[in-house]
Design a protein around this motif. Structure first.
Motif, short mmCIF file in Angstrom:
data_model
loop_
_atom_site.label_atom_id
_atom_site.label_comp_id
_atom_site.label_asym_id
_atom_site.label_seq_id
_atom_site.Cartn_x
_atom_site.Cartn_y
_atom_site.Cartn_z
N HIS A 207 0.85 -1.19 0.00
CA HIS A 207 0.00 0.00 0.00
C HIS A 207 0.89 1.25 0.00
O HIS A 207 1.85 1.34 0.77
CB HIS A 207 -0.91 0.00 1.23
N PRO A 208 0.60 2.23 -0.84
CA PRO A 208 1.46 3.42 -0.94
C PRO A 208 1.68 4.14 0.39
O PRO A 208 2.78 4.63 0.65
CB PRO A 208 0.70 4.31 -1.94
N THR A 209 0.66 4.21 1.22
CA THR A 209 0.80 4.90 2.51
C THR A 209 1.79 4.18 3.41
O THR A 209 2.64 4.81 4.05
CB THR A 209 -0.57 5.00 3.22
N VAL A 210 1.69 2.85 3.45
CA VAL A 210 2.61 2.06 4.28
C VAL A 210 4.03 2.18 3.75
O VAL A 210 4.99 2.35 4.52
CB VAL A 210 2.16 0.58 4.33
N GLN A 212 5.28 4.67 2.03
CA GLN A 212 5.75 6.03 2.31
C GLN A 212 6.23 6.17 3.75
O GLN A 212 7.28 6.76 4.02
CB GLN A 212 4.63 7.03 2.02
N LEU A 213 5.47 5.61 4.69
CA LEU A 213 5.86 5.68 6.10
C LEU A 213 7.10 4.84 6.37
O LEU A 213 7.93 5.19 7.21
CB LEU A 213 4.70 5.26 6.99
N LYS A 216 9.91 6.97 5.46
CA LYS A 216 10.05 8.07 6.43
C LYS A 216 10.80 7.62 7.67
O LYS A 216 11.65 8.36 8.20
CB LYS A 216 8.67 8.61 6.80
N ASP A 261 0.90 10.07 12.25
CA ASP A 261 1.06 8.97 11.30
C ASP A 261 0.25 7.74 11.72
O ASP A 261 -0.25 7.00 10.87
CB ASP A 261 2.54 8.61 11.15
N ILE A 264 -3.07 8.37 10.42
CA ILE A 264 -3.13 8.12 8.97
C ILE A 264 -3.35 6.63 8.71
O ILE A 264 -4.20 6.25 7.88
CB ILE A 264 -1.83 8.61 8.28
N LEU A 265 -2.61 5.78 9.42
CA LEU A 265 -2.78 4.34 9.27
C LEU A 265 -4.15 3.90 9.76
O LEU A 265 -4.80 3.04 9.15
CB LEU A 265 -1.67 3.60 10.03
N MET A 268 -6.86 4.05 7.20
CA MET A 268 -6.86 3.10 6.08
C MET A 268 -7.94 2.04 6.23
O MET A 268 -8.21 1.28 5.30
CB MET A 268 -5.49 2.43 5.96
#
Length: 282
Positions: A207-210, A212-213, A216, A261, A264-265, A268
């Motif tokens: 998943h793009p969010t995971v 990205q984090l 980070k 963050d 944010i998760l 999802m």
């Protein structure tokens, strides 16, 4: 109070936390070398298995080979629905102990709320089964007893029909499936909430969010998912048959995900299941 790395059950037993957990399953195969490595090299002391997975006897050999003392382990296994019912439950528990090579279980779970017994309601069979679980607990064959994949409705029925509150409820938990109402309910009744499939069977890792984090925090996507579960207060049970993945899954205690963050998760969540969906079981 539980010591760091443990969670207090409502019967005063201390359940090992994530850094000491090793899940098994009926999917993805079984690796003897991975289990021995987890016990010997990673400090894992919580083994989660089930009759359904078909590896209880294999785990006996791995535990013996690891050299870890029985009293230092927390062994969880589960009762499959084909063994539900008062007498069948007691017999199945003894058989699981024999396959695992142990005299007692640290935690025994009813695997699934659907009984599938002709002529009897699920509620009736669950009550009969739980009555046997209570007896196993009172006799010391099971140090703790609980359920898996139970929703609030199932837990409420048990509350009305039986005496002992489940010590644990093991349920699917990952960024796409975050049943917060059920988590809150369990906490209100001092039921430890355990989360399985923390990586959503790999779906969360791409998943793009995971991703990205993970960049980070200079971590892997798996470490982000597991750390997120821990920060949400979930006893997390990752599974792997690869030694390097087991080590990776354990290295989640030297960083913290910022609250923004985490939110944010949390966002999802879309309600999807990668395992069983118990919502249609009455």
């Amino acid at each position: 109070m539980a010591q760091p790395g443990t969670v207090q059950c409502n019967n005063d037993f201390k359940l090992p936390g994530i850094q000491q957990s090793k899940g098994t399953s009926h999917q993805g195969g079984y690796s003897h070398a991975a289990v021995v490595h987890a016990l010997q090299k990673c400090g894992i002391r919580h083994i989660d298995t089930a009759k359904r997975y078909g590896c209880e006897s294999l785990l006996q050999r791995a535990i013996r080979e690891s050299g870890v003392k029985r009293e230092d382990l927390w062994i969880t296994t589960k009762l499959w629905h084909s063994d539900y019912g008062y007498e069948s439950t007691k017999k199945a528990c003894l058989e699981s102990c024999e396959r695992l090579g142990v005299e007692y279980l640290d935690l025994y779970l009813i695997h699934w709320p659907d009984a599938q017994v002709p002529g009897k309601s699920n509620r009736e069979v669950r009550a009969e089964t739980w009555s046997a679980m209570e007896e196993l607990y009172e006799k010391g064959l099971c140090k703790s007893i609980g359920v898996s994949n139970f929703l609030i409705s199932h837990l409420e029925q048990l509350k009305e029909d039986c005496v002992i509150t489940p010590h644990v409820n093991q349920v699917e938990y990952h960024p796409f499936q975050r049943p917060q109402e059920l988590v809150d309910y369990c906490r209100s009744r001092d039921i430890v909430f355990e989360g399985y499939c923390p990586l959503a069977k790999g779906e969360a890792l791409s998943h793009p969010t995971v991703i990205q984090l993970a960049r980070k925090y200079s971590r892997t996507p798996a470490q982000i998912c597991i750390r997120w579960s821990i920060q949400n207060g979930i006893v997390t049970i990752p599974k792997s048959t690869k030694a390097e993945r087991i080590e990776e899954n354990c290295k989640v205690f030297d960083f913290t995900i910022a609250e923004d963050d985490v939110e944010i998760l949390n966002g999802m969540h879309d309600g999807r299941h990668v395992s069983w969906d118990p919502s249609f079981i009455v």
